[in-house]
Design a protein around this motif. Structure first.
Motif, PDB file in Angstrom:
ATOM      1  N   PRO A  12      20.962  41.732 122.353  1.00  0.00           N
ATOM      2  CA  PRO A  12      20.571  42.384 121.088  1.00  0.00           C
ATOM      3  C   PRO A  12      20.632  41.395 119.924  1.00  0.00           C
ATOM      4  O   PRO A  12      21.592  40.648 119.784  1.00  0.00           O
ATOM      5  CB  PRO A  12      21.602  43.503 120.931  1.00  0.00           C
ATOM      6  CG  PRO A  12      22.740  43.132 121.796  1.00  0.00           C
ATOM      7  CD  PRO A  12      22.238  42.208 122.855  1.00  0.00           C
ATOM      8  N   TYR A  13      19.596  41.395 119.110  1.00  0.00           N
ATOM      9  CA  TYR A  13      19.529  40.481 117.975  1.00  0.00           C
ATOM     10  C   TYR A  13      20.054  41.128 116.700  1.00  0.00           C
ATOM     11  O   TYR A  13      20.633  40.464 115.861  1.00  0.00           O
ATOM     12  CB  TYR A  13      18.099  39.998 117.775  1.00  0.00           C
ATOM     13  CG  TYR A  13      17.573  39.310 119.008  1.00  0.00           C
ATOM     14  CD1 TYR A  13      18.032  38.058 119.372  1.00  0.00           C
ATOM     15  CD2 TYR A  13      16.664  39.931 119.844  1.00  0.00           C
ATOM     16  CE1 TYR A  13      17.587  37.431 120.516  1.00  0.00           C
ATOM     17  CE2 TYR A  13      16.205  39.310 120.985  1.00  0.00           C
ATOM     18  CZ  TYR A  13      16.676  38.068 121.309  1.00  0.00           C
ATOM     19  OH  TYR A  13      16.234  37.456 122.445  1.00  0.00           O
ATOM     20  N   SER A  14      19.830  42.400 116.552  1.00  0.00           N
ATOM     21  CA  SER A  14      20.402  43.189 115.465  1.00  0.00           C
ATOM     22  C   SER A  14      20.381  44.647 115.924  1.00  0.00           C
ATOM     23  O   SER A  14      19.958  44.944 117.039  1.00  0.00           O
ATOM     24  CB  SER A  14      19.616  42.998 114.166  1.00  0.00           C
ATOM     25  OG  SER A  14      18.326  43.525 114.288  1.00  0.00           O
ATOM     26  N   GLU A  15      20.807  45.536 115.076  1.00  0.00           N
ATOM     27  CA  GLU A  15      20.865  46.936 115.477  1.00  0.00           C
ATOM     28  C   GLU A  15      19.460  47.471 115.741  1.00  0.00           C
ATOM     29  O   GLU A  15      18.602  47.470 114.867  1.00  0.00           O
ATOM     30  CB  GLU A  15      21.536  47.766 114.383  1.00  0.00           C
ATOM     31  CG  GLU A  15      21.827  49.176 114.800  1.00  0.00           C
ATOM     32  CD  GLU A  15      22.625  49.928 113.753  1.00  0.00           C
ATOM     33  OE1 GLU A  15      22.675  51.157 113.866  1.00  0.00           O
ATOM     34  OE2 GLU A  15      23.171  49.281 112.863  1.00  0.00           O
ATOM     35  N   ASP A  50      17.291  47.368 126.659  1.00  0.00           N
ATOM     36  CA  ASP A  50      18.680  47.814 126.562  1.00  0.00           C
ATOM     37  C   ASP A  50      19.061  48.501 127.872  1.00  0.00           C
ATOM     38  O   ASP A  50      19.042  49.725 127.978  1.00  0.00           O
ATOM     39  CB  ASP A  50      18.842  48.764 125.377  1.00  0.00           C
ATOM     40  CG  ASP A  50      20.294  48.995 125.026  1.00  0.00           C
ATOM     41  OD1 ASP A  50      21.154  48.214 125.498  1.00  0.00           O
ATOM     42  OD2 ASP A  50      20.580  49.946 124.282  1.00  0.00           O
ATOM     43  N   THR A  59      25.143  46.138 124.348  1.00  0.00           N
ATOM     44  CA  THR A  59      25.245  46.856 123.078  1.00  0.00           C
ATOM     45  C   THR A  59      26.564  47.609 122.993  1.00  0.00           C
ATOM     46  O   THR A  59      27.224  47.607 121.947  1.00  0.00           O
ATOM     47  CB  THR A  59      24.058  47.826 122.926  1.00  0.00           C
ATOM     48  OG1 THR A  59      22.838  47.082 123.079  1.00  0.00           O
ATOM     49  CG2 THR A  59      24.069  48.501 121.579  1.00  0.00           C
ATOM     50  N   ILE A  94      16.267  44.951 120.370  1.00  0.00           N
ATOM     51  CA  ILE A  94      16.564  44.457 121.709  1.00  0.00           C
ATOM     52  C   ILE A  94      15.355  44.740 122.579  1.00  0.00           C
ATOM     53  O   ILE A  94      14.720  45.794 122.450  1.00  0.00           O
ATOM     54  CB  ILE A  94      17.852  45.116 122.270  1.00  0.00           C
ATOM     55  CG1 ILE A  94      18.239  44.510 123.606  1.00  0.00           C
ATOM     56  CG2 ILE A  94      17.721  46.605 122.344  1.00  0.00           C
ATOM     57  CD1 ILE A  94      19.603  44.938 124.101  1.00  0.00           C
TER      58      ILE A  94
END
Length: 167
Positions: A23-26, A32, A98, A29
């Motif tokens: 994951p790169y940010s919320e 997942d 995550t 991704i």
């Protein structure tokens, strides 16, 4: 030889597809999946085959010795990294990356697992084949390791794969 070209492509492709579960940010991704850590271990372990294939395809005993040496180093440090990551998985209670990140809202796992972090850092540094763990490149007897017969773009693919794994 076809395998002479397949080996660097396999290494490069494996370094790229391992980024799919990170994951790169919320919410950002690519995939997942619930077994994200297992996926990264599996893809990383297949990378050993690219090294062995490249040393074998060179048709040189020195390149093959370098490939065996690099594969042995990769396998040995992957085992230690895997055992250390198991402690993180047990703390988080999930194989999903995550979920592992979200489990560290209260306290980062680096603090309660500090000795494991030190061992992980040393093993990860050794996995990248950087000094002082650059055993795969014994210049006196192995020339430059498994990639001695490669040049041009196939050599660049090996370097791109190596730096993709480092990041």
């Amino acid at each position: 030889k076809l395998i002479f070209i397949i080996a660097p492509l396999l290494g490069f492709i494996l370094s790229l597809i391992s980024w799919a579960v990170i994951p790169y940010s919320e919410g950002a991704i690519l995939a997942d999946i619930n077994v994200g850590m297992l996926y990264i271990f599996a893809v990383g372990s297949i990378g050993v085959y690219a090294i062995l294939m490249s040393g074998w395809a060179s048709n040189s005993k020195y390149a093959f010795f370098g490939a065996i040496r690099a594969a042995a180093q990769m396998i040995s440090y992957e085992v230690s990294i895997g055992l250390i990551i198991i402690s993180v998985i047990l703390c988080a209670g999930s194989l999903n990356i995550t979920d592992i990140i979200l489990a560290q809202k209260e306290i980062y796992f680096i603090f309660p697992l500090f000795p494991a972090f030190i061992m992980f850092f040393v093993s990860a540094l050794a996995e990248t084949n950087r000094a002082p763990f650059d055993l795969a490149e014994g210049e006196s007897e192995l020339v430059s390791g498994f990639n001695v017969e490669y040049s041009a773009m196939v050599f660049a693919l090996f370097f791109l794969a190596e730096y993709g794994h480092i990041i």
